[in-house]
Design a protein around this motif. Structure first.
Motif: not given
Length: 305
Positions: A217-218, A247-254, A285-300
């Motif tokens: 999936a990653v 590194r894949v583990y980290d992305v998977r968790d995110a 359903r898709t992520m809300d804004d809070t989860d979306r921003e947290a995901l973006a932070d993790d990926l950055r």
């Protein structure tokens, strides 16, 4: 392949190996099928090193699309990348009759192989499972692969049933059971089959026990990361492959944060060079804004954006 990674089984005419992402099914905002974006996503992963594509797997939301939509998904993916890599289409359904119909449709529009998830909802014994796969094998002239994901189907395949499926003529197994002893024993008993690791948590370990490739999936969002992992292993660079698995583990968790299945499509909107796949189809359903921003932070933080 340069030789260090396990080789596909002799019973697999497609020789599946490397990274085979379970590509997404794209929808417009009203949740109608978007074949153009679906094909564009398949193009994206192939251009970034995927050696095959698997439309209409779990990430492809296959239980939520109609038979006509399934045919359209397979057709648009085949038209986009089918001359470059194998397209193995998910055709599973609870009934054998419907599964056969999906398999015939997929083969008719050019799929190179079909992937049959173990029938779900009703409990199955080994006799019923074998009869189900035999019907599909008899119906189509393309290789048939088993999709083993008992956590979702409720139906685990015993090793004895795997023996019977091999005799029936399946080409391989995509295993998402996360049961490493089961997987290791199945591979040991059937080197003629191709085995694909079906969980991002077991990409490197899957190669170690004999899987020839990975349905990741990653890899739908960061295919180059998973391709690098496979290539490192194949080149004998085991330490680097282990580091990339970490590194894949980290992305998977995110991407597993928030509602089930929301991470991949959300991450695709965050990566600027990927086509948008739109929303998930209800009731997902898709992520809300809070989860979306947290995901973006993790990926950055992982230096992926």
């Amino acid at each position: 392949m340069t030789g260090e990674a396990p080789q596909p089984g002799a019973a697999d005419p497609l020789g599946l190996h490397g990274v085979v992402p379970p590509t997404v099914t794209a929808f417009h905002e009203d949740e109608s099928l978007d074949t153009e974006a679906t094909a564009a996503h398949a193009r994206f992963v192939v251009d970034h090193g995927a050696t095959g594509v698997f439309p209409l797997g779990t990430n492809g939301e296959f239980p939520l699309v109609t038979g006509d939509e399934r045919r359209a998904v397979v057709e648009c993916v085949v038209d986009e990348v089918g001359e470059e890599v194998p397209v193995i289409a998910g055709v599973g359904a609870p009934s054998t009759r419907e599964t056969v119909a999906h398999a015939e449709d997929a083969a008719a529009v050019g799929a190179d192989g079909v992937v049959v998830v173990t029938p779900y909802y009703y409990p199955l014994d080994g006799d019923a499972a074998v009869a189900h796969y035999e019907r599909v094998i008899e119906a189509v002239d393309v290789p048939v692969y088993v999709y083993h994901i008992p956590s979702k189907t409720g139906n685990a395949l015993s090793l004895d049933t795997v023996d019977r499926l091999a005799e029936a003529g399946v080409a391989g197994i995509k295993d998402s059971s996360k049961d490493v002893p089961w997987l290791g024993q199945a591979i040991d008993a059937h080197p003629e089959l191709t085995f694909l690791a079906g969980s991002d948590s077991l990409l490197y370990p899957g190669l170690q026990v004999g899987c020839t490739g990975m349905v990741s999936a990653v890899a739908n969002v960061f295919p180059e990361l998973v391709v690098d992992l496979f290539d490192a292993y194949d080149a004998g660079e085991r330490d680097r492959a282990r580091e990339l698995q970490s590194r894949v583990y980290d992305v998977r968790d995110a991407i597993k944060r928030g509602p089930y299945m929301a991470g991949v499509k959300t991450a695709l909107t965050l990566r600027e060079d990927t086509p948008s796949a739109g929303p998930l189809r209800s009731p997902l359903r898709t992520m809300d804004d809070t989860d979306r921003e947290a995901l973006a932070d993790d990926l950055r933080e992982l230096a992926l954006l």
